[in-house]
Design an enzyme around this catalytic site. Structure first.
Site, PDB file in Angstrom:
ATOM      1  N   ASP A 320       0.813  -1.220   0.000  1.00 14.34           N
ATOM      2  CA  ASP A 320       0.000   0.000   0.000  1.00 14.34           C
ATOM      3  C   ASP A 320       0.848   1.274   0.000  1.00 14.34           C
ATOM      4  OD1 ASP A 320      -2.327  -1.430  -0.024  1.00 14.34           O
ATOM      5  OD2 ASP A 320      -2.532  -1.461   2.154  1.00 14.34           O
ATOM      6  N   ARG A 393      -5.283   6.628  -1.025  1.00 15.99           N
ATOM      7  CA  ARG A 393      -3.810   6.752  -0.939  1.00 15.99           C
ATOM      8  C   ARG A 393      -3.254   7.654  -2.049  1.00 15.99           C
ATOM      9  NH1 ARG A 393      -3.227   3.562   3.379  1.00 15.99           N
ATOM     10  NH2 ARG A 393      -4.375   1.588   3.357  1.00 15.99           N
TER      11      ARG A 393
HETATM   12  C1  S3P Z   1      -5.034  -5.863   2.990  1.00  7.72           C
HETATM   13  C2  S3P Z   1      -4.202  -6.494   2.132  1.00  7.72           C
HETATM   14  C3  S3P Z   1      -3.500  -5.826   1.031  1.00  7.72           C
HETATM   15  C4  S3P Z   1      -3.681  -4.312   1.027  1.00  7.72           C
HETATM   16  C5  S3P Z   1      -5.011  -3.865   1.509  1.00  7.72           C
HETATM   17  C6  S3P Z   1      -5.335  -4.430   2.873  1.00  7.72           C
HETATM   18  C7  S3P Z   1      -5.632  -6.634   4.081  1.00  7.72           C
HETATM   19  O1  S3P Z   1      -3.972  -6.381  -0.156  1.00  7.72           O
HETATM   20  O2  S3P Z   1      -3.427  -3.779  -0.247  1.00  7.72           O
HETATM   21  O3  S3P Z   1      -5.062  -2.448   1.575  1.00  7.72           O
HETATM   22  O4  S3P Z   1      -6.092  -6.045   5.069  1.00  7.72           O
HETATM   23  O5  S3P Z   1      -5.656  -7.868   3.975  1.00  7.72           O
HETATM   24  P1  S3P Z   1      -3.428  -7.794  -0.688  1.00  7.72           P
HETATM   25  O6  S3P Z   1      -2.422  -8.323   0.274  1.00  7.72           O
HETATM   26  O7  S3P Z   1      -4.584  -8.668  -0.774  1.00  7.72           O
HETATM   27  O8  S3P Z   1      -2.796  -7.439  -1.990  1.00  7.72           O
END
Ligand code: S3P
Length: 438
Positions: A320, A393
């Protein structure tokens, strides 16, 4: 259309605390709903995304009350969700939808999910595919995207699933579904993604283990039908939210800030590592453990940065943080390249494209490839508008860049920031940044 304008600021100074971690907040609500007894959650992130998950759980029959900033969740058990009367709307929340698709599997009910324009464009097949193998009946008229109707089976089947993508959302969806199966669920991902589901399930009493193999892949094993018992949870501050004031202080001359209680999880700290490699004065101290997670104090001050090359394997640990890292890269001497980031194309927006186009607009040269982005330092001219594309973001990143650009940067549809960091504006203002709402 609402907007925020960000202008050149002289210095940022102060001690702050940022709101609770978004990933842990979603998981705290969902896992507390799936156990026996009432759990108390403190420090929950009170943002739109988390409220979407909370109201979804209420529609599924879970009683959630709040009192003095604490939330009390009465668990209904692993298979105890009730059929909702209407569509469940997850708004902008990818974590909410993907985790709930898995969590509702054991209740043998039909649930219809929908979301906002951004969420309705995001791929869901990545979770639907393993859930189908676990017995789900899924109807999607939009090529595996929302709206989706899911019906859990009478008996959830345990699976041994290898994911092509390192994604905490896919992993968590499969694990939450696996809770209601009678056997062992095994999930393998190419590199370790954030591990909050594993840590929290273990705290609530599940038998779950994980190991990293020699080739770097991460294998998690979960025994089905554990007795999950209520627990009190204190949500630490979100390192992803903290990254905005941190980068702001690092790129704005004469700045020095301190942030307290930030979660330091090795599956989330890729940005801090990268900034330190770039020469940032970033110090992590006072580490202590709170509910299976480590929290610490972070000090950041203005630093002369140099460009770097961010390896693909680091992507899951800072997935992120690429938009805000890109702003730091624009201020660094030389060139920065970020590799292996194709997953950014399916976040709240196509973050490679939007960051690249936005940087070009403010005067920075970039080279965009399908799974990488190269950023060259240059004069940050600004004097332009950037649309958030309903991506919080993106909005926060360009507002931070506006603090050091020659002319102001206007971010349109900035209210999307509420999905993850509701008091971003006030916190940044208190630190000394020149932001104006319109
Ligand atoms: C998250 C996992 C991430 C992230 C998202 C929050 C989570 O995505 O980008 O903002 O809380 O599991 P991925 O790991 O699935 O890509």
């Amino acid at each position: 259309m609402e907007y925020i304008i960000s202008q050149k600021s002289s210095s940022l100074n102060g001690n702050i605390k940022v709101p609770g971690d978004k990933s842990i907040s979603h998981r705290a609500l969902i896992i507390a709903s799936m156990c026996i007894g009432t759990s108390k959650i403190d420090g929950l992130l009170e943002s739109e995304d988390v409220f979407s998950t909370m109201s979804a759980l209420k529609s599924l029959g879970v009683k959630i009350k709040s009192n003095d900033n604490s939330y009390f969740v009465e668990g209904v058990g692993i298979c105890g969700f009730k059929s909702p009367n209407n569509f469940i709307d997850l708004g902008n929340s990818g974590t909410g939808i993907r985790l709930l698709l898995g969590a509702t599997m054991g209740s043998n009910i039909i649930v219809n999910f929908k979301g906002d324009d951004s969420l309705s464009k995001r791929p869901m097949e990545r979770v639907l595919s393993p859930l189908r193998r676990m017995g789900a009946n899924i109807i999607s008229s939009n090529e595996g995207k929302l709206p989706i109707s899911i019906e859990g089976p009478k008996e959830v089947l345990p699976i041994n699933y290898t994911s092509r993508i390192s994604s905490a959302q896919i992993k968590s969806s499969v694990l939450l579904s696996g809770l209601s199966s009678s056997g062992k669920t095994i999930f393998t991902e190419p590199n370790e993604s954030r591990n909050h589901t594993e840590k929290m399930l273990s705290k609530f009493g599940a038998k779950i283990s994980s190991k990293i193999l020699e080739n770097g892949s991460n294998v998690i094993e979960l025994e089905g039908r554990p007795l999950l018992v209520s627990k009190d949870i204190s949500v630490p501050s979100d390192p992803s939210s903290a990254s905005f004031p941190i980068v702001a202080a690092i790129i704005t001359p004469n700045s020095k800030i301190e942030i307290h209680n930030v979660m330091i999880n090795q599956a989330r700290n890729g940005l801090f590592e990268t900034l330190q490699e770039m020469g940032a004065k970033l110090k992590i101290s006072n580490e202590k453990k709170v509910n299976n997670e480590v929290i610490a104090t972070i000090n950041a001050e203005y630093s002369k940065l140099k460009g770097t090359s961010v390896p693909s394997e680091r992507a899951p640990r800072m997935i992120d943080e690429y938009p805000i890292l890109s702003m730091a890269a624009a201020c660094a001497e030389g060139r920065t390249i970020m590799n292996g980031i194709s997953e950014l194309r399916v976040k709240e927006s196509d973050r490679i494209k939007i960051v690249s186009n936005g940087l070009n607009k403010v005067g920075i040269k970039t080279i965009e490839k399908p799974d990488s982005l190269e950023i060259f330092s240059g004069e940050i001219i600004g004097g332009c508008s950037i649309d958030s594309e309903l991506d919080h973001r993106i909005a926060m990143s360009f507002l931070i860049l506006g603090l050091v650009s020659n002319k102001p940067i206007k971010v349109l549809r900035s209210s999307t920031i509420k999905t993850s960091f509701p008091n971003f504006f006030e916190i940044m203002l208190n630190l000394g940044s020149k932001l104006v709402k319109g």
